[in-house]
Each structure stands twice: as C-alpha cells, then as structure tokens.
Design a protein around this motif. Structure first.
Motif, PDB file in Angstrom:
ATOM      1  N   THR A   5      59.400 125.137  52.780  1.00  0.00           N
ATOM      2  CA  THR A   5      57.989 125.133  53.135  1.00  0.00           C
ATOM      3  C   THR A   5      57.496 123.749  53.548  1.00  0.00           C
ATOM      4  N   LYS A   6      58.308 122.726  53.372  1.00  0.00           N
ATOM      5  CA  LYS A   6      57.898 121.374  53.769  1.00  0.00           C
ATOM      6  C   LYS A   6      58.222 121.142  55.241  1.00  0.00           C
ATOM      7  N   THR A   7      57.312 120.488  55.935  1.00  0.00           N
ATOM      8  CA  THR A   7      57.449 120.237  57.358  1.00  0.00           C
ATOM      9  C   THR A   7      58.163 118.912  57.610  1.00  0.00           C
ATOM     10  N   PRO A   8      59.206 118.919  58.449  1.00  0.00           N
ATOM     11  CA  PRO A   8      59.863 117.658  58.796  1.00  0.00           C
ATOM     12  C   PRO A   8      59.014 116.871  59.795  1.00  0.00           C
ATOM     13  N   GLN A  28      54.142 108.698  50.168  1.00  0.00           N
ATOM     14  CA  GLN A  28      53.315 109.894  50.063  1.00  0.00           C
ATOM     15  C   GLN A  28      54.168 111.145  50.254  1.00  0.00           C
ATOM     16  N   ALA A  29      55.128 111.078  51.161  1.00  0.00           N
ATOM     17  CA  ALA A  29      55.999 112.228  51.409  1.00  0.00           C
ATOM     18  C   ALA A  29      56.867 112.543  50.191  1.00  0.00           C
ATOM     19  N   ALA A  30      57.156 111.530  49.377  1.00  0.00           N
ATOM     20  CA  ALA A  30      57.998 111.722  48.192  1.00  0.00           C
ATOM     21  C   ALA A  30      57.275 112.474  47.074  1.00  0.00           C
ATOM     22  N   ASN A  31      55.956 112.559  47.157  1.00  0.00           N
ATOM     23  CA  ASN A  31      55.187 113.289  46.152  1.00  0.00           C
ATOM     24  C   ASN A  31      55.602 114.760  46.177  1.00  0.00           C
ATOM     25  N   SER A  32      55.826 115.339  45.045  1.00  0.00           N
ATOM     26  CA  SER A  32      56.286 116.730  44.980  1.00  0.00           C
ATOM     27  C   SER A  32      55.279 117.714  45.589  1.00  0.00           C
ATOM     28  N   SER A  34      53.541 117.082  48.283  1.00  0.00           N
ATOM     29  CA  SER A  34      53.412 116.793  49.713  1.00  0.00           C
ATOM     30  C   SER A  34      53.933 117.968  50.538  1.00  0.00           C
ATOM     31  N   PRO A  35      53.194 118.355  51.598  1.00  0.00           N
ATOM     32  CA  PRO A  35      53.625 119.475  52.431  1.00  0.00           C
ATOM     33  C   PRO A  35      54.633 119.056  53.513  1.00  0.00           C
ATOM     34  N   PHE A  36      55.014 117.789  53.511  1.00  0.00           N
ATOM     35  CA  PHE A  36      55.927 117.311  54.554  1.00  0.00           C
ATOM     36  C   PHE A  36      56.985 116.399  53.953  1.00  0.00           C
ATOM     37  N   PHE A  37      58.054 116.208  54.722  1.00  0.00           N
ATOM     38  CA  PHE A  37      59.055 115.220  54.364  1.00  0.00           C
ATOM     39  C   PHE A  37      59.398 114.423  55.616  1.00  0.00           C
ATOM     40  N   ILE A  38      59.871 113.231  55.417  1.00  0.00           N
ATOM     41  CA  ILE A  38      60.176 112.351  56.548  1.00  0.00           C
ATOM     42  C   ILE A  38      61.577 112.682  57.048  1.00  0.00           C
ATOM     43  N   ALA A  39      61.642 113.202  58.271  1.00  0.00           N
ATOM     44  CA  ALA A  39      62.928 113.500  58.886  1.00  0.00           C
ATOM     45  C   ALA A  39      63.524 112.221  59.460  1.00  0.00           C
ATOM     46  N   ASP A 122      43.884 115.496  52.187  1.00  0.00           N
ATOM     47  CA  ASP A 122      43.528 116.768  52.818  1.00  0.00           C
ATOM     48  C   ASP A 122      43.951 116.812  54.284  1.00  0.00           C
ATOM     49  N   ASN A 123      43.718 115.720  55.022  1.00  0.00           N
ATOM     50  CA  ASN A 123      44.132 115.681  56.430  1.00  0.00           C
ATOM     51  C   ASN A 123      45.648 115.776  56.558  1.00  0.00           C
ATOM     52  N   MET A 124      46.364 115.060  55.714  1.00  0.00           N
ATOM     53  CA  MET A 124      47.826 115.101  55.798  1.00  0.00           C
ATOM     54  C   MET A 124      48.330 116.516  55.517  1.00  0.00           C
ATOM     55  N   ARG A 125      47.743 117.172  54.565  1.00  0.00           N
ATOM     56  CA  ARG A 125      48.146 118.538  54.234  1.00  0.00           C
ATOM     57  C   ARG A 125      47.837 119.469  55.419  1.00  0.00           C
ATOM     58  N   ARG A 126      46.656 119.338  55.985  1.00  0.00           N
ATOM     59  CA  ARG A 126      46.247 120.213  57.090  1.00  0.00           C
ATOM     60  C   ARG A 126      47.042 119.934  58.371  1.00  0.00           C
ATOM     61  N   LEU A 127      47.276 118.661  58.669  1.00  0.00           N
ATOM     62  CA  LEU A 127      47.946 118.290  59.919  1.00  0.00           C
ATOM     63  C   LEU A 127      49.444 118.586  59.918  1.00  0.00           C
TER      64      LEU A 127
END
Length: 140
Positions: A5-8, A28-32, A34-39, A122-127
């Motif tokens: 479910t996490k976005t690269p 921030q991406a390392a936070n459990s 977080s809706p994204f991870f750094i590809a 909130d923006n990071m989650r939405r974007l």
C-alpha cells in the motif's frame, strides 16, 4: 519488506543546496505511518549516462517529489528530471522546502498548472496516495 500500500517515490532536489531537506524527507518516509517509501533520488554527479540512469530510477516510481528550495530554479538536473517524469508519464509534485523566505520553482514548471504544496503530513499523505478513489473512502 515494504507494504504494497506504500507508494514508491523519487526525490528530485538541488544537490548543492538542499541535501538536508532530502534527508528530512527520507526520515519522514521511514515512519511506519508514512504512505510512501523512497524508491530513489537525484543523481549527484552528471556523468555521460546520468539521464538514462535517472529515467530508469524515475520509472520505478509512481510519484516524483520535487523539493523546492531557495536556488531550485538554477538546478539544471531538477528541470531535467521533471522533463523525464513528463516523458515517461510519472506524476510529479512540487513541495515547498522551507516555510518562509523566497522559494524558487524549477525550470519547466508552470505558475498556472503546477501547484507548490506546503510540506505537511496531510499533504504528503494526500499527494502520495495512489490508491483508486474507492479504496480511499473511509466509512464511519
């Protein structure tokens, strides 16, 4: 292992001036939650094949996060990475790197069509939430 479910995301930033901002986003991406991870992220040295490498890295992502700082308009690599994202059809978003002071847009972006977003949770989650709309609905 990264949940499905996490976005690269690919991070594009001015290596000479905003590397610390990149480090903050990686944290921030390392936070459990977080809706994204750094590809991947920008390439520091412009070698002969750096554009091919950047294209390959961007294609592994679903979103390119462009961190905008005080000198981003002079960062040729950032403008090139945006062009590559457009070429391969990967969405890019402009993220305001600092709360105050003058923030410059990267070359190749539009004041009309490319919104610069504040760097908030909130923006990071939405974007970065690339799920279909019906999976984003929260039922009470």
């Amino acid at each position: 292992m990264i949940p499905a479910t996490k976005t690269p995301v690919f991070i594009s930033f001015d290596y000479d001036n905003d590397a610390a901002l990149k480090d903050l986003l990686v944290g921030q991406a390392a936070n459990s939650r977080s809706p994204f991870f750094i590809a991947d992220w920008s390439i520091k040295k412009a070698t002969n094949g750096w554009k091919i490498d950047a294209k390959r890295r961007i294609q592994r992502s679903r979103v390119v996060i462009v961190i905008c700082g005080r000198h981003t308009s002079k960062a040729v690599g950032v403008a090139t990475e945006i062009e590559i994202a457009k070429e391969v059809g990967v969405r890019y978003v402009l993220l305001r790197g600092y709360k105050d002071g003058k923030i410059e847009r990267p070359g190749g972006t539009s004041w009309v069509f490319d919104t610069m977003y504040d760097w908030t949770w909130d923006n990071m989650r939405r974007l970065t939430d690339m799920r279909p709309w019906w999976k984003r609905i929260r039922w009470a």
